[in-house]
Design an enzyme around this catalytic site. Structure first.
Site, PDB file in Angstrom:
ATOM      1  N   GLY A 239       0.759  -1.242   0.000  1.00  0.00           N
ATOM      2  CA  GLY A 239       0.000   0.000   0.000  1.00  0.00           C
ATOM      3  C   GLY A 239       0.784   1.284   0.000  1.00  0.00           C
ATOM      4  N   GLU A 273       3.865  -6.628   1.762  1.00  0.00           N
ATOM      5  CA  GLU A 273       3.466  -6.988   0.398  1.00  0.00           C
ATOM      6  C   GLU A 273       3.478  -5.765  -0.522  1.00  0.00           C
ATOM      7  OE1 GLU A 273      -0.495  -8.501   0.882  1.00  0.00           O
ATOM      8  OE2 GLU A 273       0.135 -10.269   1.996  1.00  0.00           O
ATOM      9  N   PRO A 274       4.617  -5.099  -0.678  1.00  0.00           N
ATOM     10  CA  PRO A 274       4.622  -3.897  -1.512  1.00  0.00           C
ATOM     11  C   PRO A 274       4.541  -4.229  -2.997  1.00  0.00           C
ATOM     12  CG  PRO A 274       6.855  -4.441  -0.887  1.00  0.00           C
ATOM     13  CD  PRO A 274       5.974  -5.447  -0.200  1.00  0.00           C
ATOM     14  N   GLY A 275       3.857  -3.408  -3.736  1.00  0.00           N
ATOM     15  CA  GLY A 275       3.805  -3.552  -5.190  1.00  0.00           C
ATOM     16  C   GLY A 275       4.201  -2.230  -5.838  1.00  0.00           C
ATOM     17  N   ARG A 312      -5.429   3.297 -15.817  1.00  0.00           N
ATOM     18  CA  ARG A 312      -5.503   4.083 -14.577  1.00  0.00           C
ATOM     19  C   ARG A 312      -6.139   5.472 -14.744  1.00  0.00           C
ATOM     20  NH1 ARG A 312      -1.906   5.572 -11.749  1.00  0.00           N
ATOM     21  NH2 ARG A 312      -2.793   5.052  -9.754  1.00  0.00           N
ATOM     22  N   CYS A 342     -12.452   3.153 -28.876  1.00  0.00           N
ATOM     23  CA  CYS A 342     -13.746   3.792 -29.150  1.00  0.00           C
ATOM     24  C   CYS A 342     -14.546   3.999 -27.867  1.00  0.00           C
ATOM     25  CB  CYS A 342     -14.516   2.960 -30.150  1.00  0.00           C
ATOM     26  SG  CYS A 342     -13.649   2.887 -31.708  1.00  0.00           S
TER      27      CYS A 342
HETATM   28  C1  LIG Z   1      -3.639  -8.063  -0.554  1.00  0.00           C
HETATM   29  C2  LIG Z   1      -2.798  -7.055  -1.236  1.00  0.00           C
HETATM   30  N1  LIG Z   1      -1.500  -6.975  -0.916  1.00  0.00           N
HETATM   31  C3  LIG Z   1      -0.684  -6.084  -1.518  1.00  0.00           C
HETATM   32  C4  LIG Z   1      -1.160  -5.211  -2.469  1.00  0.00           C
HETATM   33  C5  LIG Z   1      -0.191  -4.276  -3.102  1.00  0.00           C
HETATM   34  O1  LIG Z   1      -0.514  -2.958  -2.901  1.00  0.00           O
HETATM   35  P1  LIG Z   1       0.457  -1.811  -3.396  1.00  0.00           P
HETATM   36  O2  LIG Z   1       0.736  -2.024  -4.831  1.00  0.00           O
HETATM   37  O3  LIG Z   1      -0.311  -0.567  -3.159  1.00  0.00           O
HETATM   38  O4  LIG Z   1       1.697  -1.885  -2.564  1.00  0.00           O
HETATM   39  C6  LIG Z   1      -2.508  -5.236  -2.826  1.00  0.00           C
HETATM   40  C7  LIG Z   1      -3.036  -4.286  -3.804  1.00  0.00           C
HETATM   41  O5  LIG Z   1      -4.171  -4.061  -3.998  1.00  0.00           O
HETATM   42  C8  LIG Z   1      -3.354  -6.190  -2.191  1.00  0.00           C
HETATM   43  O6  LIG Z   1      -4.641  -6.290  -2.510  1.00  0.00           O
END
Ligand SMILES: Cc1ncc(COP(=O)(O)O)c(C=O)c1O
Length: 422
Positions: A239, A273-275, A312, A342
């Site tokens: 997050g 759990e960073p993305g 996005r 379209c």
């Molecule tokens: C369960 C869970 N973990 C991790 C993430 C990764 O979030 P972010 O990309 O904001 O770090 C998400 C994104 O929606 C998620 O649903």
């Protein structure tokens, strides 16, 4: 911090001019900087060095197996939310013992696949899911390691579509109902309780909501431990936000120090759990101007990337900086940058102050590494674009542009339509 910079008015990714890459792979394409990815992961991971922890990269942000392999090489685990992401993680070389499986609707086939793969933990989101995992585990003679994803009812102060930790969101089990769910889990013979989890939302620009969630989780863990339930892992989800325009999210070190302050005396392994924070600013979408047109109220710049390639802006109304790949000194105009799809909602920017572009010009849509390609579709039967990774002055195509054949793969015309007389 990223390695997309101008040198002599040309935009580079690390040591390569983007124009040169465009000549080689065509447009549009996603472009990732290796050194930016490495730096983001390393800085984030090291920020938690003081305590036992595991950074599980959130595969949904960008699922290319080359990126997965890169992070695996840096010691990452993976956070997956489907059988498909698990397949990607395994094919990217991830250690199953470092994979957590989140998601509100896991199917029996996905549960079985994860159990047979030997993953670290299921983050379970409902009592019925507990039952389902127990049943599948019993059928195949396995014991399923689980944590419960708790919904702490905290406002993450982000876009409503990416807020997940409020009672009105579908995610997790209400924190007040969690003790009952843990009790159920402890009574199901094929489950092994090992953890607790939450993820309150994405693109967080303040640290307080996550600290508040952590405090709530800690109180619950203390309660569970008193009942003899073993919580070895505390998963705080992902997050952490990034700067798209003028947001000022906490730096990973500040984010980590707030979390560490709360958890330092707490005996468990922290999972993160960073993305977005790892891949977001490490990738751009490169697109070429096809046409420009204007009327008395609007100017349009029509580019060859659309909402199917980067959803996005139209989905979340989100902002992406758009930079010319070659800097000219032209007048500035206010225009919509739109794609070929379209739909009137097909735009990459609206009412944007931008230098007057001409057909053939290349632009880079910045901060597109997260939820860019992974959310792309074939809408309007547009082929999904190529993905390129640059390391120093070398480029690697890590996904080839789809062909027209790819578009109809798996489709079939029934015989009665081919031979209507029969
Ligand atoms: C369960 C869970 N973990 C991790 C993430 C990764 O979030 P972010 O990309 O904001 O770090 C998400 C994104 O929606 C998620 O649903």
């Amino acid at each position: 911090m990223h390695f997309f910079d101008y040198k002599n008015r040309k935009l580079y990714c690390e040591g390569l001019p983007i124009e040169e890459i465009a000549q080689r792979v065509g447009t549009p394409f996603y472009l990732y900087s290796y050194h930016t990815l490495v730096r983001h992961f390393t800085v984030f991971n090291q920020a938690f060095d003081r305590i036992p922890h595991l950074v599980c990269y959130s595969v949904k942000a960008n699922s290319n197996i080359a990126l997965i392999r890169l992070f695996v090489g840096l010691g990452a685990g993976m956070d997956v939310v489907s059988g498909g992401e698990l397949y990607r993680a395994i094919n990217g070389g991830a250690d199953p013992k470092k994979i957590v499986f989140s998601g509100v609707g896991k199917g029996n086939d996905e549960i079985e696949y994860a159990l047979k793969s030997g993953i670290l933990m299921f983050n379970v989101e409902s009592s019925q899911e507990l039952q389902a995992i127990n049943d599948v585990a019993g059928r195949i003679g396995e014991k399923a390691p689980i944590g419960i994803r708790v919904n702490p009812d905290i406002d993450p102060k982000t876009h409503p579509y990416i807020s997940t930790g409020l009672k009105k969101n579908k995610f997790g089990i209400d924190i007040r109902m969690a003790p009952k769910a843990y009790q159920l889990a402890s009574e199901l013979p094929n489950l092994q309780i090992i953890g607790i989890d939450c993820h309150i939302g994405s693109q967080l620009v303040e640290v307080e909501p996550i600290v508040e969630a952590l405090r709530k989780l800690k109180r619950l863990v203390e309660e569970l431990r008193k009942e003899g339930k073993e919580i070895l892992y505390l998963d705080l989800g992902g997050g952490l936000g990034i700067t798209y325009e003028d947001e000022e999210p906490p730096q990973p070190v500040e984010y980590a120090s707030n979390i560490l302050e709360e958890i330092k005396e707490f005996d468990c392994t922290l999972i993160l759990e960073p993305g977005r924070v790892i891949v977001g600013n490490a990738g751009v979408l490169v697109t070429r101007v096809l046409y420009t047109k204007e009327n008395e109220v609007k100017k349009f710049i029509i580019v060859d990337a659309g909402m199917n390639d980067l959803v996005r802006p139209s989905y979340y109304g989100s902002f992406h900086q758009i930079l010319p790949v070659t800097q000219e000194t032209r007048e500035e105009i206010v225009a919509d940058v739109v794609g070929p799809v379209c739909e009137s909602s097909d735009f990459l920017a609206r009412d944007r102050k931008i230098e007057r572009l001409r057909p053939g010009d290349l632009v880079a849509v910045m901060s597109a590494g997260a939820y860019g390609f992974s959310m792309s579709t074939n809408y309007n039967s547009r082929r999904r674009v190529a993905e390129v990774l640059v390391r120093d002055d070398r480029m690697y195509v890590i996904r080839h542009r789809e062909s027209y054949e790819d578009l109809i793969r798996g489709e079939e015309i029934p015989d009665f339509l081919v031979n209507p007389q029969e």
